[in-house]
Write a protein that holds these residues in place. Sequence first.
Motif, mmCIF file in Angstrom:
data_model
loop_
_atom_site.group_PDB
_atom_site.id
_atom_site.type_symbol
_atom_site.label_atom_id
_atom_site.label_comp_id
_atom_site.label_asym_id
_atom_site.label_seq_id
_atom_site.Cartn_x
_atom_site.Cartn_y
_atom_site.Cartn_z
ATOM 1 N N LYS A 176 -9.134 -5.351 -4.651
ATOM 2 C CA LYS A 176 -10.155 -4.742 -5.510
ATOM 3 C C LYS A 176 -11.390 -4.288 -4.731
ATOM 4 O O LYS A 176 -12.223 -3.568 -5.266
ATOM 5 C CB LYS A 176 -10.602 -5.746 -6.587
ATOM 6 C CG LYS A 176 -9.512 -6.148 -7.557
ATOM 7 C CD LYS A 176 -10.033 -7.196 -8.523
ATOM 8 C CE LYS A 176 -8.962 -7.620 -9.524
ATOM 9 N NZ LYS A 176 -9.456 -8.648 -10.445
ATOM 10 N N SER A 200 -11.169 -14.792 -6.985
ATOM 11 C CA SER A 200 -10.481 -14.210 -8.143
ATOM 12 C C SER A 200 -10.123 -15.281 -9.168
ATOM 13 O O SER A 200 -10.187 -15.045 -10.373
ATOM 14 C CB SER A 200 -9.221 -13.459 -7.688
ATOM 15 O OG SER A 200 -8.354 -14.311 -6.975
ATOM 16 N N ARG A 317 -10.999 -1.229 -10.714
ATOM 17 C CA ARG A 317 -10.653 -1.924 -9.472
ATOM 18 C C ARG A 317 -9.285 -1.540 -8.929
ATOM 19 O O ARG A 317 -8.754 -2.222 -8.072
ATOM 20 C CB ARG A 317 -10.704 -3.441 -9.702
ATOM 21 C CG ARG A 317 -12.107 -3.980 -9.934
ATOM 22 C CD ARG A 317 -12.989 -3.748 -8.726
ATOM 23 N NE ARG A 317 -14.309 -4.364 -8.872
ATOM 24 C CZ ARG A 317 -15.282 -4.225 -8.000
ATOM 25 N NH1 ARG A 317 -15.101 -3.476 -6.923
ATOM 26 N NH2 ARG A 317 -16.451 -4.806 -8.194
ATOM 27 N N TYR A 319 -6.444 0.223 -6.719
ATOM 28 C CA TYR A 319 -6.436 0.500 -5.278
ATOM 29 C C TYR A 319 -5.668 1.785 -5.010
ATOM 30 O O TYR A 319 -4.535 1.949 -5.466
ATOM 31 C CB TYR A 319 -5.772 -0.677 -4.553
ATOM 32 C CG TYR A 319 -5.714 -0.561 -3.059
ATOM 33 C CD1 TYR A 319 -6.680 -1.159 -2.252
ATOM 34 C CD2 TYR A 319 -4.673 0.128 -2.438
ATOM 35 C CE1 TYR A 319 -6.607 -1.069 -0.864
ATOM 36 C CE2 TYR A 319 -4.598 0.227 -1.054
ATOM 37 C CZ TYR A 319 -5.570 -0.376 -0.280
ATOM 38 O OH TYR A 319 -5.495 -0.269 1.094
ATOM 39 N N ILE A 330 -11.287 2.873 -4.346
ATOM 40 C CA ILE A 330 -11.200 1.820 -5.362
ATOM 41 C C ILE A 330 -11.670 2.367 -6.703
ATOM 42 O O ILE A 330 -12.783 2.873 -6.814
ATOM 43 C CB ILE A 330 -12.052 0.598 -4.970
ATOM 44 C CG1 ILE A 330 -11.647 0.060 -3.589
ATOM 45 C CG2 ILE A 330 -11.938 -0.491 -6.033
ATOM 46 C CD1 ILE A 330 -10.246 -0.487 -3.527
#
Length: 392
Positions: A176, A200, A317, A319, A330
Motif C-alpha cells: 500500500k 496492518s 491503496r 498497487y 499507489i
Amino acid sequence: MASVAAARAIPVGSGLRGLQRTLPLVVILGATGTGKSTLALQLGQRLGGEIVSADSMQVYEGLDIITNKVSVQEQRICRHHMISFVDPLVTNYTVVDFRNRATALIEDIFARDKIPIVVGGTNYYIESLLWKVLVNTKPQEMGTEKVIDRKVELEKEDGLVLHKRLSQVDPEMAAKLHPHDKRKVARSLQVFEETGISHSEFLHRQHTEEGGGPLGGPLKFSNPCILWLHADQAGIEALKQVTKRYARKQNRWVKNRFLSRPGPIVPPVYGLEVSDVSKWEESVLEPALEIVQSFIQGRKPTATPIKMSYNETENKRSYHMCDLCDRIIIGDREWAAHIKSKSHLNQLKKRRRLDSDAVNTIESQSISPDHDKEPKQKGSPGQNDQELKCSI
C-alpha cells in the motif's frame, strides 16, 4: 448580525453543566492564508471557547514570525493551547506526543463546560484528534539521558532498502505504500519493531472496533463540527509558488479524507467561502456561528454540508506498476491520472515508434534486395554463343 447577537446570548459555560457530551469539538480546516486563526479567535471570543493549535511547527518555542503564531494580545482575548512548549532542539517530538497531550487538554476543556476549537494546518495532527488512527510507540531509552526515536533513525536509511524490509515483515502494508514514501514506510517498520505486531494488523483491529470503519478506528469525540475555509483559484494564484503548492496539498487532503469517501465515521464538512475578505462577517463569521450554535443546541444546521461525487469501488491503496515509465503508482485515482499524464503518453509514443521501427527492420530483412528484379540468365547471349562455338 442576528447570528452574532444570538451567539452572545448563548449561555455556554455553567448553563450547560451536565450536558458537556453534547458540546461540539469545533475543527477549522483550510489552506494557508484563508483566515483559520482569525475565525477561531472570533468563535472562541463569542462562544467562550478555547483554542487548540494543531500545527506541527507552532509547538516549538520561538520561531514566532516564521510560523505566524498568534500574538500575546490575541492569546489574552481567547485562551490558546499547544503553542510554544517544545524546545526547538528536540528532534523526537512526534504526532503521538501531540495527540496524547492535546486529547487530554480537549477532555479538560469539555469538563469545564467550554468548547474546544481545533485549528491548524498539519493534517495528521488533526486526524489524530478526530479518529483513533495511531499506534502507541515510545522512544527507546539509551542510558539515563539519551533517547532514540526509532522512526527518525530509520528515515536515515535508503528508502528502497526500508521498503524491501517492510515487504518481508508486513507485505500487506508494503503493497500500500510507495517505496519513496520513506516517512510512512519507516513508521510501519517502527510499529513492527517496537510492538512485534504488523502495522496492518493494528489497523485491522482498529477498523473492526465498534464505531470503526474502512478509514480507521472510531471517532474520538462524538460531536465534531468541521468548518472548511476555502477560496477560489484566484486567492490561491496570489500566493507564492511554494505556498500555493502547500495550499493545494492541504485542500486535496480535505477532499480526499472528508469529502470523497463519506461514511458513518466521516463527519460532515461545512464550507465557508473566504475569497472576498470584505464580506467576511456575512460569508464566514455569521454562517460559522449559526453552524456551531446548531451543534450546541442539538439541531441540524440550516447550512448544507459539502458533498462530492465519489466512486464506492475506488481503492486508494491499490498497487500499480508502470513498466513503461518504470514507476510504482499507489491508488486507483492516481493510476488513472498517470496513464493520462503527459510523461506517460510521451513514453507510450516513444515505445510505439520503437516498435514500429523494429517491425520495419524485420520486414526489410526478410525481403531479398533483388526480389522485384527479373531473374538473371545463366549467361549473357554473347557468352552463350561463344560457349556453343567452343563445343563444336
